[in-house]
Each structure stands twice: as structure tokens, then as C-alpha cells.
Design a protein around this motif. Structure first.
Motif, PDB file in Angstrom:
ATOM      1  N   ASN A  32     -34.923  30.835  23.577  1.00 41.61           N
ATOM      2  CA  ASN A  32     -33.935  31.605  24.325  1.00 41.61           C
ATOM      3  C   ASN A  32     -32.644  31.767  23.529  1.00 41.61           C
ATOM      4  OD1 ASN A  32     -35.693  31.778  26.497  1.00 41.61           O
ATOM      5  ND2 ASN A  32     -34.846  29.998  27.524  1.00 41.61           N
ATOM      6  N   ILE A  35     -33.209  34.350  20.971  1.00 43.89           N
ATOM      7  CA  ILE A  35     -33.191  35.693  21.574  1.00 43.89           C
ATOM      8  C   ILE A  35     -31.751  36.163  21.741  1.00 43.89           C
ATOM      9  CG2 ILE A  35     -33.689  36.995  23.676  1.00 43.89           C
ATOM     10  CD1 ILE A  35     -36.197  35.290  24.018  1.00 43.89           C
ATOM     11  N   GLY A  36     -30.871  35.243  22.166  1.00 45.84           N
ATOM     12  CA  GLY A  36     -29.480  35.627  22.384  1.00 45.84           C
ATOM     13  C   GLY A  36     -28.711  35.868  21.101  1.00 45.84           C
ATOM     14  N   PHE A  64     -29.872  40.561  28.602  1.00 47.89           N
ATOM     15  CA  PHE A  64     -30.054  39.445  27.678  1.00 47.89           C
ATOM     16  C   PHE A  64     -29.436  38.166  28.245  1.00 47.89           C
ATOM     17  CE2 PHE A  64     -31.374  42.406  24.430  1.00 47.89           C
ATOM     18  CZ  PHE A  64     -32.116  41.632  23.551  1.00 47.89           C
ATOM     19  N   THR A  68     -31.794  34.805  29.455  1.00 45.87           N
ATOM     20  CA  THR A  68     -31.767  33.640  28.552  1.00 45.87           C
ATOM     21  C   THR A  68     -31.090  32.436  29.200  1.00 45.87           C
ATOM     22  OG1 THR A  68     -29.751  34.500  27.508  1.00 45.87           O
ATOM     23  CG2 THR A  68     -31.847  34.996  26.432  1.00 45.87           C
ATOM     24  N   SER A  72     -33.190  29.050  30.658  1.00 47.45           N
ATOM     25  CA  SER A  72     -32.837  27.836  29.913  1.00 47.45           C
ATOM     26  C   SER A  72     -32.385  26.727  30.854  1.00 47.45           C
ATOM     27  CB  SER A  72     -31.725  28.141  28.901  1.00 47.45           C
ATOM     28  OG  SER A  72     -32.179  29.025  27.899  1.00 47.45           O
ATOM     29  N   SER A  99     -40.225  32.233  32.865  1.00 47.98           N
ATOM     30  CA  SER A  99     -40.887  32.627  31.614  1.00 47.98           C
ATOM     31  C   SER A  99     -41.750  33.858  31.823  1.00 47.98           C
ATOM     32  CB  SER A  99     -41.740  31.469  31.084  1.00 47.98           C
ATOM     33  OG  SER A  99     -40.941  30.349  30.754  1.00 47.98           O
ATOM     34  N   GLN A 102     -39.559  36.797  31.715  1.00 45.89           N
ATOM     35  CA  GLN A 102     -39.187  37.065  30.329  1.00 45.89           C
ATOM     36  C   GLN A 102     -40.294  37.811  29.593  1.00 45.89           C
ATOM     37  OE1 GLN A 102     -38.188  32.898  29.237  1.00 45.89           O
ATOM     38  NE2 GLN A 102     -36.265  33.725  28.476  1.00 45.89           N
TER      39      GLN A 102
END
Length: 326
Positions: A32, A35-36, A64, A68, A72, A99, A102
Motif C-alpha cells: 500500500n 502504491i501511494g 489513492f 491505501t 492499511s 483487499s 483494491q
């Protein structure tokens, strides 16, 4: 000794039972973060190539942030509680559900998103399989409640909420939909008057220059301002372009001598006298360029030489009064 543990003592779960689940959850948190910190800049670059508008950047960044930070937080709560508290299985179920969301979103990103989706799917499956209850639920329920774990859960939840709010506020400031351009002291209803007023003393000064031809209006009017690759209906730009010589005629205006040199000095003197700030001045390929800006945002340019002697002025982007804006 019979090996019995004293009554009321917390019996920890063997790490081997839930180590795989915790590892998968921690790796998901790291994914995550990637990804950020990596995915968002890449997506922003691709958005710039595609001509994204401010509203599109705002929506993309918000997505985003949500996709994330929230997963998390759930993954961290699950990693800290599975096999130890009764709520651990609930956190794990919520983390797996996050998830799944996502993955659905990542699939829409195309090939790069598919790679991310595969990683998330594998980690979510590992966490779900290795995190299922491996001991008697009654045994977990019988353990004395730990205030420390409750406090830890609260800290994680509060910290995640603060981070989520802070990032959302930062996104609102960075991709400000209402103030996506610098504030101006006038709008389109005053644009023509401002341009005429800005050019009047300069044209008066040029009219006194011996050998300087009279200007002819080559272009004047309004044009849409762009927000990324899209026209911005809330903002509009006005421009006036005056030519001092026919490009097809013999070039007789030089920035180095004669009327051209005198015109440059006259324009510079007029600008200084009327409070303009000269932002740039240069000579290249036999052409002199001068750029200046006034406090209200009006900009002018003066070009001399190579048959392209001209004077232009622009308002820059101002609020479009005809579009119902304040």
C-alpha cells in the motif's frame, strides 16, 4: 508437575500458527505504501500526458488515499489481534474485504494494475488461510481482556483517521477546484478596458518615435483557458496583438539602430514610468524581445526586428463573468 498453567494467566498463541498471516498482512501494508509513494506519481504523470483537469487529479488522488490508508489500518489491526483477541477474526475479514476492493480498482488501471492486483490477491489469500482460527474460540474468550491491546487498537484507529483526514485536506489544497488559478483583481467584464489602458501610454510613446510605422491590429479577442487538456469554462483570456510592419515587406526596422533602437528606449521608459516590472529582456537572432508585467496581472511583450516588430498584451486567465462566476 502436571504442567498446568496457573488460572487467569494469558496463554499466548504459538507464533507458528499465525506467523504467515501476520507476514502477509505486513507485506500488504508495504505494498500500500508503494502504491501511494510510487503509483500515485506514475498515475499523475500519465494523467498529465492524457490532459487531466484539476477535478480529475482531485478524484484520482482521493481514490489513492482512501484505497491505501483504510486497508492499511485494517491490516495492521488484524496483524495485531489475530489469534489473540476475538475481534482479530473480524479485523481479518474486513482487511480481506478491503483487499478485494483494491483488486477491483487495480484491474481498471490496465496491465500495471493487473500486476498489483495479482500481488494483493496472493497476499490476501495467504493472510486469510493462515489467519483462520486454529484454536478453540472459547479459549480466546476465556482470556482476561488486555487494556493494552484495546489502547493499541484505539491508537491505530485514531492515527489512521488523522492521517486520512490530513491527506484529504492536503489533496483539497493541492487540487483546489474552486481556486485552481491565482486570484485576480478583475474579471472578463473589465478585460478589454484594462488592456486598452495598459497599451495606451506605450502606443503614445511609440507614436513619438521618428520612423516608427503606425500599428495595425493583427489579432485581438478572447480565447478559452485550458485546465489540463480541457477548456475551462470558468476562466478566459483576452489578448491584443499589434503589428508594426508587413512581414512580406523589406525589413527596415532593426533593434540595433534607427527607429527600432529608439522604439526600444521609448517603450522601456514608458514601462518604468507607469510602474511595470520588466521580467525579461534579450536579443537573439537579430530580434529584440522585452516582457513586462503589471501588478494587476496584465502582461505585455515587445518584439523588434526580422520583419516581426510587434506589441502584444494579454490579461492572462481571468474569471469568466459570463459564466455566472463570482
Amino acid at each position: 508437575m502436571n504442567g498446568d498453567r496457573p488460572s487467569g494467566v494469558d496463554v499466548p498463541v504459538e507464533p507458528r500458527y499465525y506467523g504467515g498471516a501476520r507476514f502477509a498482512l505486513v507485506v500488504q501494508i508495504m505494498v500500500n505504501a508503494g502504491i501511494g509513494f510510487v503509483g500515485l506519481p506514475v498515475a499523475t504523470g500519465l494523467g498529465a500526458m492524457s490532459g487531466y483537469a484539476t477535478a480529475q487529479y482531485h478524484s484520482m488522488t482521493l481514490g489513492f488515499i482512501i484505497l491505501t490508508v483504510i486497508p492499511s489500518a485494517l491490516q495492521l489491526l488484524a496483524a495485531c489481534n489475530i489469534g489473540i483477541t476475538a475481534r482479530g477474526s473480524v479485523y481479518l475479514a474486513l482487511a480481506v474485504a478491503a483487499s478485494a476492493v483494491q483488486v477491483l480498482v487495480a484491474i481498471l488501471w490496465g496491465p500495471l494494475g493487473w500486476c498489483v492486483a495479482v500481488v494483493i490477491v496472493v497476499l490476501a489469500i495467504v493472510a486469510a488461510v493462515n489467519g483462520r482460527a486454529r484454536e478453540d474460540k472459547a479459549r480466546i474468550a476465556a482470556r482476561p481482556r488486555s487494556r493494552g491491546r484495546v489502547v493499541a487498537d484505539i491508537v491505530i484507529a485514531v492515527a489512521s483517521t488523522i492521517l486520512l483526514i490530513a491527506l484529504i485536506v492536503l489533496n483539497d489544497q493541492t487540487n483546489d477546484l474552486d481556486n485552481r488559478r491565482p486570484a485576480r483583481e478583475f474579471d472578463s467584464s473589465e478585460a478589454s478596458e484594462r488592456l486598452d489602458g495598459a497599451l495606451a501610454p506605450i502606443l503614445a510613446a511609440l507614436a513619438e518615435v521618428e520612423g516608427m510605422p503606425d500599428p495595425r491590429r493583427d489579432f485581438g479577442g478572447e480565447q478559452a483557458c485550458m485546465d489540463g487538456g480541457h477548456e475551462d469554462p470558468d476562466w478566459i483570456e483576452f489578448e491584443v496583438d499589434l503589428q508594426f510592419e508587413d512581414p512580406k515587406a523589406v525589413v527596415n526596422i532593426s533593434p540595433y539602430a534607427g527607429a527600432g533602437a529608439r522604439a526600444i528606449e521609448a517603450v522601456k521608459a514608458s514601462l518604468i514610468e507607469n510602474g511595470w516590472e520588466i521580467s525579461d529582456e534579450r536579443v537573439h537572432s537579430r530580434v529584440y524581445d522585452l516582457y513586462a508585467e503589471r501588478e494587476d496581472g496584465i502582461r505585455i511583450g515587445f518584439e523588434v526586428g526580422a520583419g516581426m516588430t510587434r506589441l502584444w498584451a494579454t490579461t492572462g486567465c481571468v474569471r469568466n463573468a459570463d459564466n455566472g462566476q463570482d
